[in-house]
Design a protein around this motif. Structure first.
Motif, PDB file in Angstrom:
ATOM      1  N   LEU A  25     -11.312  33.562  51.981  1.00  0.00           N
ATOM      2  CA  LEU A  25     -10.965  34.602  52.961  1.00  0.00           C
ATOM      3  C   LEU A  25     -10.149  34.079  54.130  1.00  0.00           C
ATOM      4  N   ALA A  26     -10.206  32.762  54.371  1.00  0.00           N
ATOM      5  CA  ALA A  26      -9.562  32.207  55.568  1.00  0.00           C
ATOM      6  C   ALA A  26      -8.078  32.575  55.582  1.00  0.00           C
ATOM      7  N   GLY A  27      -7.651  33.209  56.664  1.00  0.00           N
ATOM      8  CA  GLY A  27      -6.238  33.559  56.823  1.00  0.00           C
ATOM      9  C   GLY A  27      -5.799  34.767  56.031  1.00  0.00           C
ATOM     10  N   ALA A  28      -6.689  35.346  55.253  1.00  0.00           N
ATOM     11  CA  ALA A  28      -6.311  36.461  54.380  1.00  0.00           C
ATOM     12  C   ALA A  28      -6.383  37.790  55.128  1.00  0.00           C
ATOM     13  N   VAL A  29      -5.646  38.774  54.622  1.00  0.00           N
ATOM     14  CA  VAL A  29      -5.867  40.155  55.051  1.00  0.00           C
ATOM     15  C   VAL A  29      -7.006  40.686  54.180  1.00  0.00           C
ATOM     16  N   PRO A  30      -8.145  40.977  54.798  1.00  0.00           N
ATOM     17  CA  PRO A  30      -9.325  41.256  53.979  1.00  0.00           C
ATOM     18  C   PRO A  30      -9.383  42.709  53.481  1.00  0.00           C
ATOM     19  N   ASP A  31      -8.559  42.993  52.497  1.00  0.00           N
ATOM     20  CA  ASP A  31      -8.664  44.323  51.886  1.00  0.00           C
ATOM     21  C   ASP A  31      -9.765  44.299  50.828  1.00  0.00           C
ATOM     22  N   ALA A  32     -10.062  45.441  50.247  1.00  0.00           N
ATOM     23  CA  ALA A  32     -11.212  45.544  49.347  1.00  0.00           C
ATOM     24  C   ALA A  32     -11.100  44.591  48.162  1.00  0.00           C
ATOM     25  N   ALA A  33      -9.890  44.463  47.606  1.00  0.00           N
ATOM     26  CA  ALA A  33      -9.710  43.598  46.438  1.00  0.00           C
ATOM     27  C   ALA A  33      -9.948  42.132  46.806  1.00  0.00           C
ATOM     28  N   ARG A  34      -9.418  41.753  47.980  1.00  0.00           N
ATOM     29  CA  ARG A  34      -9.573  40.364  48.413  1.00  0.00           C
ATOM     30  C   ARG A  34     -11.055  40.046  48.671  1.00  0.00           C
ATOM     31  N   ILE A  35     -11.763  41.003  49.259  1.00  0.00           N
ATOM     32  CA  ILE A  35     -13.192  40.791  49.527  1.00  0.00           C
ATOM     33  C   ILE A  35     -13.986  40.704  48.219  1.00  0.00           C
ATOM     34  N   ALA A  36     -13.654  41.560  47.264  1.00  0.00           N
ATOM     35  CA  ALA A  36     -14.355  41.510  45.973  1.00  0.00           C
ATOM     36  C   ALA A  36     -14.131  40.160  45.300  1.00  0.00           C
ATOM     37  N   ASP A  37     -12.902  39.679  45.381  1.00  0.00           N
ATOM     38  CA  ASP A  37     -12.579  38.371  44.784  1.00  0.00           C
ATOM     39  C   ASP A  37     -13.345  37.255  45.491  1.00  0.00           C
ATOM     40  N   ALA A  38     -13.362  37.311  46.822  1.00  0.00           N
ATOM     41  CA  ALA A  38     -14.050  36.260  47.595  1.00  0.00           C
ATOM     42  C   ALA A  38     -15.550  36.287  47.300  1.00  0.00           C
ATOM     43  N   ALA A  39     -16.138  37.489  47.262  1.00  0.00           N
ATOM     44  CA  ALA A  39     -17.586  37.605  47.050  1.00  0.00           C
ATOM     45  C   ALA A  39     -17.982  37.049  45.685  1.00  0.00           C
ATOM     46  N   ALA A  40     -17.115  37.223  44.690  1.00  0.00           N
ATOM     47  CA  ALA A  40     -17.437  36.729  43.346  1.00  0.00           C
ATOM     48  C   ALA A  40     -17.545  35.210  43.327  1.00  0.00           C
ATOM     49  N   ARG A  41     -16.869  34.559  44.278  1.00  0.00           N
ATOM     50  CA  ARG A  41     -16.895  33.098  44.306  1.00  0.00           C
ATOM     51  C   ARG A  41     -18.219  32.537  44.816  1.00  0.00           C
ATOM     52  N   VAL A  42     -19.110  33.409  45.313  1.00  0.00           N
ATOM     53  CA  VAL A  42     -20.402  32.930  45.807  1.00  0.00           C
ATOM     54  C   VAL A  42     -21.183  32.236  44.691  1.00  0.00           C
TER      55      VAL A  42
END
Lengths: 286, 135
Positions: free
Chosen positions: A232-249
């Motif tokens: 997420l660092a430096g990203a524009v946190p739209d829904a797709a980006r958040i879904a992608d980031a959350a999956a990396r947990v």
């Protein structure tokens, strides 16, 4: 069998008792966890050292730079503290979500952290807030970042000659949003099946300037989700980006099967609740 | 007093105050709810030595002589119990609630009382009694 109970009035007296009794000594503050472990025969110290009469270990103070919570402050004192609410309302809500008012009236934050149960609520929130603990020994004081405190189930990096004296929570950068979400599919006073704490700050252009994510009940210790943060660092946190980031947990956690679900279920729920926590922070900026 | 005695042991076994019940013994069920200096606690988790010099209130201390407290009276009038095993803890928890918030909302009542289990599931009667005691 029983134990000898000691109530020192200063940290120095407590350290002296610890030096005298070594591995046969056990520290207690509220004694909630100790009472359970003692009755189950899981702890058999010859000497128990109660910290509750040590005046300097209690109380909550706030400055522009940080919030300092004494080790023997109870969960309920923290929940009801105006200083804590001003510092971070999500921290207030975290403490209010712990067990029941009876437990919160007795259990202390220092005891909670030293006990190091991986399913407890305050640790992930305090990790996401960048907190550290102060540990005192005969050699002096040192600070330990919460990220470095938890080693394993019921195990911390505190040495056996150290007393945890305070918790320091740095002031949040202006514009930082924080949340703590606790997934409770059974009863409202249960331990979380998974829990997620997150803080986020945005640039004027709506990019993620700072993000910290930490989870509870997802392995032997509460854990920072650095893969999620990096995505997420430096990203524009739209829904797709958040879904992608959350999956990396998935890469950051090591849950195990227990009465609150299988490891696989907890992995799924960690992703779902991480996504919800991040979305709530993005939607919460106004 | 042995150091590992709990408050529930001191109350029931040493003092004969058997109004306070022991249910789960792990701080969950609320049957052993007591007030220590006005604070609601589980007597099964409290080392007895911790209450030295402090005021402990159990269900035996709610009535003034033959005069029941407003909550005790309301529990009877509203049918706030069935088998009664959880009732001392329910009364003590509700007493602590009304001492802290004079007029709690329905949600606040439910949230506060959430930690006192009733296996007869008489929860509607219990919340009705608390509201009646506020009136």
């Amino acid at each position: 069998m029983t134990y000898d109970y000691h109530e020192p009035e200063t940290v120095a007296e407590a350290l002296d008792l610890m030096a005298r009794h070594g591995e046969d000594a056990h520290l207690v503050a509220g004694a909630t966890a100790f009472t359970l472990l003692w009755r189950q025969g899981l702890l058999r110290p010859g000497h128990v050292i109660g910290l509750r009469r040590i005046v300097g270990l209690g109380g909550i103070t706030a400055t522009d730079k940080e919030l300092v919570i004494g080790a023997t402050a109870t969960h309920r004192e923290i929940e009801r503290s105006a200083d804590v609410a001003r510092h971070c309302p999500a921290l207030t809500r975290t403490f209010a979500s712990v067990a029941t008012v009876r437990i919160r009236n007795q259990a202390t934050l220092g005891g909670n952290l030293a006990h190091a149960d991986p399913a407890q609520d305050p640790p992930p929130m305090l990790m996401a807030l960048g907190a550290e603990v102060v540990a005192a020994s005969a050699a002096g004081e040192r600070t330990i970042a919460l990220d470095d405190l938890f080693v394993d189930v019921f195990t911390t990096s505190l040495r056996s000659d150290e007393v945890l004296t305070a918790i320091r929570v740095p002031a949040l950068a202006p514009g930082t949003h924080a949340t703590y979400l606790k997934f409770l599919p059974q009863t409202a006073d249960d331990y979380a099946t998974v829990s997620v704490a997150a803080t986020m700050r945005f640039t004027d252009d709506g990019e993620v300037a700072d993000v910290r994510v930490a989870l509870g009940a997802c392995g032997p210790t509460p854990v920072r989700a650095r893969s999620v943060e990096d995505a997420l660092a430096g990203a524009v946190p739209d829904a797709a980006r958040i879904a992608d980031a959350a999956a990396r947990v998935d890469a950051d956690i090591a849950p195990f099967d227990d009465v609150r679900g299988s490891a696989g279920y907890k992995r799924d729920m960690a992703r779902v609740w991480t996504e919800r926590a991040l979305l709530s922070l993005v939607e919460g900026r106004a | 007093m042995r150091a590992d005695r709990r408050l529930i042991d001191a109350l029931r076994d040493d003092l004969g105050c058997i109004g306070t019940k022991e249910g789960c013994s792990i701080g969950v069920c609320g049957a052993c709810s007591v007030l220590v200096d006005g604070k609601l606690l589980s007597a099964c988790l409290m080392p007895a030595v911790f209450v030295s010099g402090r005021a402990v209130t159990t269900v035996e201390g709610l009535a003034r002589g033959d005069e029941l407290s407003p909550l005790q009276d309301a529990f009877i009038r509203e049918g706030g119990f069935q088998c009664g095993i959880c009732t001392p803890g329910q009364l003590i928890a509700a007493t602590a609630l009304l001492a802290e918030r004079r007029r709690p909302s329905d949600d606040e009542i439910r949230e506060w009382m959430m930690g006192n289990l009733c296996r007869c599931t008489g929860y509607h009667g219990i919340t009705r009694a608390i509201k009646a005691a506020m009136a």
